[in-house]
Design a protein around this motif. Sequence first.
Motif, PDB file in Angstrom:
ATOM      1  N   MET A 125       2.210   6.647  -6.799  1.00  0.00           N
ATOM      2  CA  MET A 125       1.230   7.661  -7.203  1.00  0.00           C
ATOM      3  C   MET A 125       1.746   9.064  -6.881  1.00  0.00           C
ATOM      4  O   MET A 125       1.601   9.992  -7.684  1.00  0.00           O
ATOM      5  CB  MET A 125      -0.093   7.406  -6.486  1.00  0.00           C
ATOM      6  CG  MET A 125      -0.783   6.111  -6.890  1.00  0.00           C
ATOM      7  SD  MET A 125      -2.303   5.808  -5.951  1.00  0.00           S
ATOM      8  CE  MET A 125      -3.284   7.223  -6.428  1.00  0.00           C
ATOM      9  N   ARG A 126       2.366   9.196  -5.702  1.00  0.00           N
ATOM     10  CA  ARG A 126       2.912  10.505  -5.335  1.00  0.00           C
ATOM     11  C   ARG A 126       4.026  10.910  -6.274  1.00  0.00           C
ATOM     12  O   ARG A 126       4.119  12.075  -6.687  1.00  0.00           O
ATOM     13  CB  ARG A 126       3.427  10.445  -3.900  1.00  0.00           C
ATOM     14  CG  ARG A 126       3.955  11.777  -3.391  1.00  0.00           C
ATOM     15  CD  ARG A 126       4.441  11.647  -1.966  1.00  0.00           C
ATOM     16  NE  ARG A 126       4.996  12.902  -1.482  1.00  0.00           N
ATOM     17  CZ  ARG A 126       5.572  13.059  -0.296  1.00  0.00           C
ATOM     18  NH1 ARG A 126       5.654  12.026   0.522  1.00  0.00           N
ATOM     19  NH2 ARG A 126       6.066  14.228   0.072  1.00  0.00           N
ATOM     20  N   GLN A 127       4.884   9.933  -6.632  1.00  0.00           N
ATOM     21  CA  GLN A 127       5.971  10.227  -7.556  1.00  0.00           C
ATOM     22  C   GLN A 127       5.423  10.649  -8.916  1.00  0.00           C
ATOM     23  O   GLN A 127       5.943  11.587  -9.544  1.00  0.00           O
ATOM     24  CB  GLN A 127       6.867   9.000  -7.702  1.00  0.00           C
ATOM     25  CG  GLN A 127       8.095   9.229  -8.575  1.00  0.00           C
ATOM     26  CD  GLN A 127       8.964   7.992  -8.671  1.00  0.00           C
ATOM     27  OE1 GLN A 127       8.576   6.927  -8.206  1.00  0.00           O
ATOM     28  NE2 GLN A 127      10.121   8.130  -9.276  1.00  0.00           N
ATOM     29  N   GLU A 128       4.373   9.970  -9.367  1.00  0.00           N
ATOM     30  CA  GLU A 128       3.777  10.337 -10.654  1.00  0.00           C
ATOM     31  C   GLU A 128       3.191  11.739 -10.591  1.00  0.00           C
ATOM     32  O   GLU A 128       3.355  12.537 -11.526  1.00  0.00           O
ATOM     33  CB  GLU A 128       2.696   9.313 -11.028  1.00  0.00           C
ATOM     34  CG  GLU A 128       3.258   7.932 -11.363  1.00  0.00           C
ATOM     35  CD  GLU A 128       2.169   6.928 -11.661  1.00  0.00           C
ATOM     36  OE1 GLU A 128       0.962   7.278 -11.442  1.00  0.00           O
ATOM     37  OE2 GLU A 128       2.482   5.807 -12.102  1.00  0.00           O
ATOM     38  N   ARG A 129       2.491  12.044  -9.470  1.00  0.00           N
ATOM     39  CA  ARG A 129       1.920  13.397  -9.341  1.00  0.00           C
ATOM     40  C   ARG A 129       3.021  14.445  -9.295  1.00  0.00           C
ATOM     41  O   ARG A 129       2.916  15.506  -9.930  1.00  0.00           O
ATOM     42  CB  ARG A 129       1.057  13.484  -8.080  1.00  0.00           C
ATOM     43  CG  ARG A 129      -0.250  12.715  -8.164  1.00  0.00           C
ATOM     44  CD  ARG A 129      -1.204  13.159  -7.072  1.00  0.00           C
ATOM     45  NE  ARG A 129      -0.641  12.924  -5.758  1.00  0.00           N
ATOM     46  CZ  ARG A 129      -0.821  11.831  -5.041  1.00  0.00           C
ATOM     47  NH1 ARG A 129      -1.562  10.834  -5.531  1.00  0.00           N
ATOM     48  NH2 ARG A 129      -0.287  11.695  -3.842  1.00  0.00           N
ATOM     49  N   MET A 130       4.098  14.159  -8.538  1.00  0.00           N
ATOM     50  CA  MET A 130       5.206  15.107  -8.462  1.00  0.00           C
ATOM     51  C   MET A 130       5.869  15.278  -9.820  1.00  0.00           C
ATOM     52  O   MET A 130       6.257  16.395 -10.195  1.00  0.00           O
ATOM     53  CB  MET A 130       6.225  14.621  -7.426  1.00  0.00           C
ATOM     54  CG  MET A 130       5.720  14.673  -5.993  1.00  0.00           C
ATOM     55  SD  MET A 130       6.943  14.072  -4.805  1.00  0.00           S
ATOM     56  CE  MET A 130       8.217  15.319  -4.980  1.00  0.00           C
ATOM     57  N   HIS A 131       5.981  14.154 -10.576  1.00  0.00           N
ATOM     58  CA  HIS A 131       6.578  14.242 -11.913  1.00  0.00           C
ATOM     59  C   HIS A 131       5.709  15.099 -12.827  1.00  0.00           C
ATOM     60  O   HIS A 131       6.226  15.957 -13.564  1.00  0.00           O
ATOM     61  CB  HIS A 131       6.744  12.837 -12.479  1.00  0.00           C
ATOM     62  CG  HIS A 131       7.393  12.803 -13.829  1.00  0.00           C
ATOM     63  ND1 HIS A 131       8.721  13.136 -14.016  1.00  0.00           N
ATOM     64  CD2 HIS A 131       6.900  12.497 -15.063  1.00  0.00           C
ATOM     65  CE1 HIS A 131       9.014  13.037 -15.307  1.00  0.00           C
ATOM     66  NE2 HIS A 131       7.938  12.655 -15.949  1.00  0.00           N
ATOM     67  N   GLU A 132       4.401  14.876 -12.779  1.00  0.00           N
ATOM     68  CA  GLU A 132       3.490  15.677 -13.601  1.00  0.00           C
ATOM     69  C   GLU A 132       3.563  17.150 -13.198  1.00  0.00           C
ATOM     70  O   GLU A 132       3.602  18.046 -14.061  1.00  0.00           O
ATOM     71  CB  GLU A 132       2.064  15.147 -13.456  1.00  0.00           C
ATOM     72  CG  GLU A 132       1.859  13.754 -14.057  1.00  0.00           C
ATOM     73  CD  GLU A 132       0.465  13.243 -13.821  1.00  0.00           C
ATOM     74  OE1 GLU A 132      -0.318  13.960 -13.130  1.00  0.00           O
ATOM     75  OE2 GLU A 132       0.135  12.138 -14.297  1.00  0.00           O
ATOM     76  N   GLN A 133       3.571  17.405 -11.874  1.00  0.00           N
ATOM     77  CA  GLN A 133       3.653  18.781 -11.410  1.00  0.00           C
ATOM     78  C   GLN A 133       4.963  19.417 -11.832  1.00  0.00           C
ATOM     79  O   GLN A 133       5.001  20.589 -12.241  1.00  0.00           O
ATOM     80  CB  GLN A 133       3.506  18.821  -9.887  1.00  0.00           C
ATOM     81  CG  GLN A 133       3.500  20.225  -9.309  1.00  0.00           C
ATOM     82  CD  GLN A 133       3.311  20.220  -7.809  1.00  0.00           C
ATOM     83  OE1 GLN A 133       3.178  19.166  -7.194  1.00  0.00           O
ATOM     84  NE2 GLN A 133       3.298  21.397  -7.208  1.00  0.00           N
TER      85      GLN A 133
ATOM     86  N   THR B 259       0.833  -1.208   0.000  1.00  0.00           N
ATOM     87  CA  THR B 259       0.000   0.000   0.000  1.00  0.00           C
ATOM     88  C   THR B 259       0.867   1.257   0.000  1.00  0.00           C
ATOM     89  O   THR B 259       0.615   2.209  -0.745  1.00  0.00           O
ATOM     90  CB  THR B 259      -0.919   0.001   1.235  1.00  0.00           C
ATOM     91  OG1 THR B 259      -1.715  -1.186   1.234  1.00  0.00           O
ATOM     92  CG2 THR B 259      -1.827   1.216   1.218  1.00  0.00           C
ATOM     93  N   VAL B 260       1.901   1.241   0.858  1.00  0.00           N
ATOM     94  CA  VAL B 260       2.813   2.393   0.919  1.00  0.00           C
ATOM     95  C   VAL B 260       3.524   2.585  -0.425  1.00  0.00           C
ATOM     96  O   VAL B 260       3.684   3.707  -0.908  1.00  0.00           O
ATOM     97  CB  VAL B 260       3.838   2.199   2.052  1.00  0.00           C
ATOM     98  CG1 VAL B 260       4.897   3.291   1.995  1.00  0.00           C
ATOM     99  CG2 VAL B 260       3.142   2.214   3.401  1.00  0.00           C
ATOM    100  N   GLU B 261       3.946   1.455  -1.029  1.00  0.00           N
ATOM    101  CA  GLU B 261       4.637   1.535  -2.311  1.00  0.00           C
ATOM    102  C   GLU B 261       3.726   2.111  -3.384  1.00  0.00           C
ATOM    103  O   GLU B 261       4.145   2.972  -4.171  1.00  0.00           O
ATOM    104  CB  GLU B 261       5.118   0.147  -2.715  1.00  0.00           C
ATOM    105  CG  GLU B 261       5.928   0.134  -4.001  1.00  0.00           C
ATOM    106  CD  GLU B 261       6.433  -1.248  -4.368  1.00  0.00           C
ATOM    107  OE1 GLU B 261       7.159  -1.365  -5.365  1.00  0.00           O
ATOM    108  OE2 GLU B 261       6.085  -2.216  -3.655  1.00  0.00           O
ATOM    109  N   ARG B 262       2.467   1.649  -3.402  1.00  0.00           N
ATOM    110  CA  ARG B 262       1.522   2.195  -4.382  1.00  0.00           C
ATOM    111  C   ARG B 262       1.321   3.693  -4.154  1.00  0.00           C
ATOM    112  O   ARG B 262       1.251   4.481  -5.100  1.00  0.00           O
ATOM    113  CB  ARG B 262       0.187   1.459  -4.297  1.00  0.00           C
ATOM    114  CG  ARG B 262       0.235   0.031  -4.829  1.00  0.00           C
ATOM    115  CD  ARG B 262      -1.168  -0.524  -5.018  1.00  0.00           C
ATOM    116  NE  ARG B 262      -1.861  -0.651  -3.749  1.00  0.00           N
ATOM    117  CZ  ARG B 262      -1.828  -1.738  -2.986  1.00  0.00           C
ATOM    118  NH1 ARG B 262      -1.125  -2.797  -3.361  1.00  0.00           N
ATOM    119  NH2 ARG B 262      -2.490  -1.792  -1.848  1.00  0.00           N
ATOM    120  N   GLY B 263       1.237   4.074  -2.860  1.00  0.00           N
ATOM    121  CA  GLY B 263       1.096   5.487  -2.555  1.00  0.00           C
ATOM    122  C   GLY B 263       2.295   6.298  -3.007  1.00  0.00           C
ATOM    123  O   GLY B 263       2.149   7.404  -3.539  1.00  0.00           O
ATOM    124  N   LEU B 264       3.495   5.732  -2.791  1.00  0.00           N
ATOM    125  CA  LEU B 264       4.710   6.430  -3.209  1.00  0.00           C
ATOM    126  C   LEU B 264       4.770   6.562  -4.735  1.00  0.00           C
ATOM    127  O   LEU B 264       5.190   7.598  -5.266  1.00  0.00           O
ATOM    128  CB  LEU B 264       5.940   5.680  -2.696  1.00  0.00           C
ATOM    129  CG  LEU B 264       6.185   5.751  -1.177  1.00  0.00           C
ATOM    130  CD1 LEU B 264       7.362   4.873  -0.791  1.00  0.00           C
ATOM    131  CD2 LEU B 264       6.430   7.184  -0.737  1.00  0.00           C
TER     132      LEU B 264
END
Length: 307
Positions: free
Chosen positions: A140-148, A133-138
């Motif tokens: 997703m967060r990495q993807e959002r940060m990359h998009e941002q 779960t933590v890995e999936r969250g990370l």
Amino acid sequence: TLLDYGPRLVATTHSLALKNWGMEDARTDVSAMEYKEGKPTFRLVRNAIGESHAIETARRLRLPQALVDRAESLLGEDQRSLLALQRRAEDLERELVEKVRRAEEREVKAREVELKARTQSEECAAKQEHLSTVERGLVMRQERMHEQFEMETKALRQVQVAKLNKIVQELKSASNGEQSCFKVVGDSIEDLKLEKDFDAVAKLKKKRESEALPGALSANEPLNMGEWVMVLASSPWYGFKGSVSRVIPGTGGQAARVSVSLQGASRIEEFKQTELGMTISPRQAETLAAKEASKPTKHRDLSKWAF
């Protein structure tokens, strides 16, 4: 016999013959009192023939050893053999009980180990699920940060490109196709700005002064339509005179562009202001000539000369 009448009888005996008969007759049910480790458990064991435990009981009750040994010596050979077998059976029973106890302990330990292993496995599974779960969250967060980051980088790039284009346009506008007297300063794109280069201005001014034609107008000297000028530039129109028909102001310190209606050529040509010199119109020239002609002629006094 009495059994033929169907009575219910309970009998206890030490007679071996009676015990054997009870085991063989289908009308009887044989039971015995259970003994363990020389002590009665007060449990009734069915289909078992009890034996006398008098000698063992005497020893357990700590009767005089000589008395117990004497009583055992008075037993018959069969009884002594049976007693020895009984002791052996008790020893084997004790060994069996001990083995059973150890087996039960091992079983308990095995169950504890199994329970511990199952608990650890469940904990590991729960931790693995948590980590997933933590890995999936990370991710997703990495993807959002990359998009941002890409969006911010794109926006910053657009701002920087717009700023550079603005600076380029300002440079073009300032130079107007000539040598620029401005410079771009700043250590980063965010700090870039356009400033006047006074050193370049001084050098350009000095260069223009050194390149200026003798008698030519300066770049900032006022010039009006209708005034007469002479072409001083090295061109086919050198020496021609004409009247100013249009003045296009220069930018960034550059000389104005002047349209001149050339006398005797019947055409209009465009020159830089610094390629022209001021002169007078033909009418003004005639007027000046007439004035000069009307002045009295001065004669030299030769009387004072010595011959």
